[in-house]
Design an enzyme around this catalytic site. Structure first.
Site, short mmCIF file in Angstrom:
data_model
loop_
_atom_site.label_atom_id
_atom_site.label_comp_id
_atom_site.label_asym_id
_atom_site.label_seq_id
_atom_site.Cartn_x
_atom_site.Cartn_y
_atom_site.Cartn_z
N SER A 10 0.66 -1.15 0.05
CA SER A 10 0.12 0.18 0.46
C SER A 10 0.97 1.22 0.22
O SER A 10 1.79 1.92 1.57
CB SER A 10 -1.04 0.33 1.18
OG SER A 10 -0.85 0.97 1.53
N HIS A 35 -0.82 -1.21 -4.46
CA HIS A 35 -2.14 -0.36 -3.98
C HIS A 35 -2.07 0.68 -4.02
O HIS A 35 -1.52 1.80 -3.20
CB HIS A 35 -2.59 -1.03 -3.06
CG HIS A 35 -3.31 -0.96 -1.72
ND1 HIS A 35 -4.89 -1.42 -2.65
CD2 HIS A 35 -4.20 -0.35 -0.90
CE1 HIS A 35 -6.33 -1.25 -1.62
NE2 HIS A 35 -5.55 -0.89 -1.08
N ASP A 37 -4.37 3.64 -2.23
CA ASP A 37 -5.98 4.40 -1.29
C ASP A 37 -6.12 5.86 -1.98
O ASP A 37 -5.59 6.04 -1.71
CB ASP A 37 -5.63 4.19 -0.02
CG ASP A 37 -4.79 2.54 0.36
OD1 ASP A 37 -6.28 2.43 -0.02
OD2 ASP A 37 -3.71 2.59 0.69
N MET A 39 -8.66 8.37 -0.99
CA MET A 39 -9.62 9.37 0.20
C MET A 39 -9.35 10.56 -0.64
O MET A 39 -8.71 10.99 -0.46
CB MET A 39 -8.85 9.13 1.49
CG MET A 39 -8.76 7.98 1.90
SD MET A 39 -7.76 7.34 3.40
CE MET A 39 -7.02 5.84 3.17
N HIS A 78 -7.65 1.65 -4.42
CA HIS A 78 -8.64 1.48 -3.70
C HIS A 78 -9.77 2.32 -3.47
O HIS A 78 -8.76 3.87 -2.75
CB HIS A 78 -8.60 0.30 -2.42
CG HIS A 78 -9.42 0.75 -1.42
ND1 HIS A 78 -8.12 0.69 -0.34
CD2 HIS A 78 -10.88 0.92 -1.11
CE1 HIS A 78 -9.85 0.36 0.58
NE2 HIS A 78 -10.66 0.63 -0.02
N MET A 80 -12.22 4.65 -1.69
CA MET A 80 -13.16 5.48 -0.33
C MET A 80 -13.87 7.33 -0.88
O MET A 80 -13.06 7.36 0.20
CB MET A 80 -11.94 5.30 0.63
CG MET A 80 -11.85 4.20 0.88
SD MET A 80 -10.34 3.63 2.47
CE MET A 80 -9.13 3.71 0.91
N MET A 153 -12.23 -5.39 4.29
CA MET A 153 -11.25 -4.62 5.10
C MET A 153 -11.24 -5.26 5.94
O MET A 153 -12.56 -5.39 7.00
CB MET A 153 -12.19 -3.31 5.25
CG MET A 153 -12.39 -2.17 4.29
SD MET A 153 -10.41 -1.52 3.36
CE MET A 153 -9.37 -1.19 4.95
N ASP A 187 -7.16 -6.44 3.33
CA ASP A 187 -6.35 -4.66 3.15
C ASP A 187 -7.11 -4.36 4.65
O ASP A 187 -7.59 -4.14 5.63
CB ASP A 187 -7.63 -4.15 2.48
CG ASP A 187 -6.56 -2.47 2.39
OD1 ASP A 187 -5.38 -2.09 3.02
OD2 ASP A 187 -6.95 -1.33 1.82
O1 LIG Z 1 -6.83 0.70 2.63
C1 LIG Z 1 -6.32 0.88 3.54
C2 LIG Z 1 -6.60 1.69 4.60
O2 LIG Z 1 -8.48 2.44 4.74
C3 LIG Z 1 -5.26 0.88 3.66
O3 LIG Z 1 -4.78 -0.04 2.18
C4 LIG Z 1 -4.30 0.09 4.60
O4 LIG Z 1 -4.59 0.36 6.16
C5 LIG Z 1 -3.03 -0.37 4.08
O5 LIG Z 1 -2.56 -0.50 5.53
P1 LIG Z 1 -1.70 -0.99 6.65
O6 LIG Z 1 -1.33 -2.15 6.03
O7 LIG Z 1 -0.49 -0.15 7.19
O8 LIG Z 1 -2.67 -1.04 7.26
FE LIG Z 2 -6.98 0.02 1.04
#
Ligand SMILES: O=C(CO)[C@H](O)[C@H](O)COP(=O)(O)O
Ligand SMILES: [Fe+2]
Length: 236
Positions: A10, A35, A37, A39, A78, A80, A153, A187
């Site tokens: 990520s 990955h 993210d 947001m 991803h 959000m 998640m 994730d």
């Molecule tokens: O979608 C996510 C948070 O909303 C991230 O992809 C996820 O938290 C990855 O980080 P870690 O492996 O440090 O938990």
């Molecule tokens: Fe994510």
């Protein structure tokens, strides 16, 4: 034989000021996907109506577009956000590969969303928050125009570095039993101490942010994540 393992660092845990070299480093260390993210906090709306999806702001299409100039890697996006449909066009133009939206915000328009994502040549996926029942994604996997991945998640979306929620593995087991060849992504909080439960539940796409970027040897962590998925598949 199971579904191919995909290890997806990520980039939320990377040094955003050096995104291209961070991406290159992860691919050299053996990552399959990157990955991303996405947001968004609409500050005005957030303050008055509290209609944000997550209380954080990360990156969007301009950053994906910049990164795309430096790599041909699969960019596993991803979303959000409360309005994923608005991002299909900009993200496809920017060079996104996978487009995973949340089921919680797509009850009314997931069919149109999936169709638009596919028409732009991206792989559609659906994600669900910890509090959302697994049954909510069945229609999206079983419909005429199905999603091609389910993202379970394993933390509340919003931030990296949170604690893995093992109770989410029931969802992964249920999905794997029902859909033997589906890509199932986990994730949040994945790393050497949590991968075995996720892999044995049936996850094959593994997102890992802090455990990879925070490791002294990220390549060893990526290999370990992969071998855990492959070993679990051999056993089952
Ligand atoms: O979608 C996510 C948070 O909303 C991230 O992809 C996820 O938290 C990855 O980080 P870690 O492996 O440090 O938990
Ligand atoms: Fe994510």
């Amino acid at each position: 034989m199971g579904v191919a393992a995909k290890i997806a660092p990520s980039m939320l845990s990377s040094d955003f000021a050096n995104l291209a070299s961070e991406a290159e480093r992860m691919l050299k260390f053996g990552a399959d996907w990157l990955h991303m993210d996405i947001m968004v906090v609409l500050l005005f709306i957030h303050s008055f109506l509290n209609r944000h999806f997550v209380p954080n702001l990360t990156l969007g299409a301009p950053v994906i577009q910049s990164l795309r100039k430096h790599t041909e890697a699969y960019l596993d996006c991803h979303l959000m956000v409360t309005n994923p449909l608005d991002y299909v066009e900009p993200l496809s133009k920017a060079g996104a590969s996978g487009f995973t939206f949340h089921v919680e915000v797509s009850k009314e328009n997931w069919q149109e969303l999936v169709q638009r994502i596919k028409s732009k040549g991206m792989k559609p996926g659906v994600a669900l928050k910890p509090g959302t029942p697994i049954e909510d994604v069945y229609p999206l996997v079983e419909g005429e125009n199905p999603v091609e991945m389910v993202l379970v998640m394993t933390v509340e979306p919003g931030f990296g570095g949170q604690k893995f929620m093992p109770e989410m593995m029931e969802k992964v087991r249920t999905l794997r039993e029902r859909y033997p060849s589906l890509d199932i992504e986990v994730d949040g909080g994945l790393g050497p101490s949590t991968i075995n439960v996720a892999a044995s539940a049936g996850a094959n796409c593994i997102v890992a942010g802090s455990s990879v970027f925070g490791a002294s040897d990220p390549s060893a962590v990526i290999s370990l994540l992969r071998s855990s998925v492959e070993e679990s598949q051999h056993k089952s």
